[in-house]
Design an enzyme around this catalytic site. Structure first.
Site, PDB file in Angstrom:
ATOM      1  CB  SER A 191      -0.947   0.095   1.050  1.00  0.00           C
ATOM      2  OG  SER A 191      -1.879   0.746   1.137  1.00  0.00           O
ATOM      3  CG  ASP A 348      -6.782  -2.361  -3.747  1.00  0.00           C
ATOM      4  OD1 ASP A 348      -7.203  -1.186  -3.434  1.00  0.00           O
ATOM      5  OD2 ASP A 348      -5.654  -2.773  -3.807  1.00  0.00           O
ATOM      6  CG  HIS A 378      -6.029  -1.784   0.049  1.00  0.00           C
ATOM      7  ND1 HIS A 378      -5.108  -1.743  -0.919  1.00  0.00           N
ATOM      8  CD2 HIS A 378      -5.402  -1.184   0.876  1.00  0.00           C
ATOM      9  CE1 HIS A 378      -3.993  -0.843  -0.404  1.00  0.00           C
ATOM     10  NE2 HIS A 378      -4.378  -0.569   0.568  1.00  0.00           N
TER      11      HIS A 378
END
Length: 408
Positions: A191, A348, A378
């Protein structure tokens, strides 16, 4: 008694209403994801209340909740030695696999945790367990960086921290101390950590002394651009947990210490409209109509405003800085990057950032493995142990470690 039953029924109904959100049938463990999302939303609401009352910044409050429930001490086992130290003033947690006589030098991964540049820690259970598994299964040295977070610091301080710690680690005497093979070192992150890993990799390609120091980079559902919040994955997953589009845009604004008044305008791409000259020149580098396959673009249409809000880029020029948005880097910079692994998830908002980066890297001549999970969401890779154990979490982690084992 009767009134108690009515009250209980009402409370159960309210809880169900709060927890339930419509999810695609293809997402992994949907009810468990709803519970996880409800827990995170509750923590966000508590932190927002604390902020409203003037007791603390909402991100500090939220991270306090996250770390309080998940912090783990540096605990070693017979298989992995774990120590907390600092590299040139930057805190790190180091995981060392057991020494093997037949392998005097170990491979190594510098890992950068996610959390929107503002949340989480190298010292919480999720990342401690991930790095322990990597150290044990790869017989490697994993350096997990505890970089400083928003709102204590803002862009580019996080990048400076990871660059400084990595440069320190790459010194011959430090590699010797940890018995690391200098030819088998990679960088990785998930991320926002994937964003920082990508930025670090690009910076190293432009430094003659560091150009060939990294053998691989592995980016897990990385956030790579802030020009277009209407890619197909942003449109498809606008309200998908645990990272809805609105939350991701707010993370960007927080990263740059920007104005929340800009969030709604940025969501509809008013910051990169056709009359914003600086943005137009970079649009070709993330033109998803050509970078994404038809199976991804489907019937989605680009959102390009004719006129927008030029004030946003005047006040937040960092949005167009390749250090914050590695996807818009020059092709010449991309050409020198090492072998790359990119993991993406169908559910995501950041899915297309990763796919477009893979395409740009391939066009620049970089060897890329794009590992896509149709039932992934995610953040899923860190959710591998009870009570937040997801089947896709275990599969993504196994696939990631397998690629590192075969390529590092």
């Amino acid at each position: 008694m009767r009134s108690s039953c009515v009250l209980l029924t009402a409370l159960v109904a309210l809880a169900a209403y709060y927890i339930y959100i419509p999810l695609p049938s293809s997402v992994s463990d949907p009810w468990k994801l709803m519970l996880l999302d409800a827990t995170f939303r509750s923590a966000q609401q508590v932190s927002n209340l604390i902020h409203y009352l003037g007791l603390s910044h909402h991100l500090l409050a939220l991270n306090f909740i996250i770390v309080s429930f998940g912090k783990k001490s540096a605990w070693s086992s017979p298989q992995v030695k774990v120590t907390d130290t600092d590299f040139d003033g930057v805190e790190v947690r180091v995981f060392e696999g057991s020494p093997k006589p037949e392998e005097p030098l170990k491979r190594s991964v510098v890992y950068i945790h996610g959390g929107g540049w503002a949340l989480a820690s190298a010292k919480i259970r999720y990342y401690d367990e991930l790095c322990t598994a990597m150290a044990e299964e790869l017989n490697a040295v994993i350096v997990s960086i505890e970089y400083r977070l928003v709102p204590k610091v803002y862009f580019p301080a996080q990048i400076h921290d990871v660059v400084r710690a990595t440069k320190y680690f790459l010194q011959p005497e430090v590699l010797h101390k940890y018995s690391v093979d200098p030819g088998r070192i990679g960088i990785s992150g998930d991320s926002a950590g994937g964003n920082l890993a990508a930025a670090l990799g690009q910076q190293f390609t432009q430094d003659a002394n560091l150009k060939s120091k990294l053998k691989v980079q592995a980016l897990i559902y990385p956030v790579l651009q802030a020009l277009d919040f209407n890619t197909p994955s942003y449109q498809q997953n606008v309200n998908t947990p645990i990272l809805p589009r609105y939350v991701m845009v707010k993370y960007w604004v927080d990263y740059f210490k920007g104005n929340y008044d800009f969030v709604q305008a940025m969501i509809v791409n008013n910051h990169t409209s056709m009359d914003v000259e600086e943005a137009v020149a970079l649009r070709a580098r993330l033109n998803w109509t050509s970078l994404l396959p038809a199976s991804i673009t489907k019937d989605y249409k680009p959102v390009v405003q004719t006129t927008g809000n030029a004030r946003i880029l005047r006040e937040i020029p960092q949005l167009l800085d390749a250090r914050s948005a590695p996807l818009i880097a020059d092709q010449e910079v991309l050409r020198h990057l090492p072998k790359t692994y990119i993991l993406t998830c169908e559910h995501d908002v950041l899915r297309d950032d990763g796919i477009m980066y893979a395409k740009r890297l391939e066009s620049a001549g970089v060897e890329v493995t794009l590992d896509h999970f149709e039932d992934g969401f995610h953040g899923c890779m860190i959710f591998t142990s009870w009570p937040t154990n997801f089947s896709v979490g275990i599969r993504t982690r196994n696939s990631y470690i397998k690629w590192l084992d075969q390529n590092l």
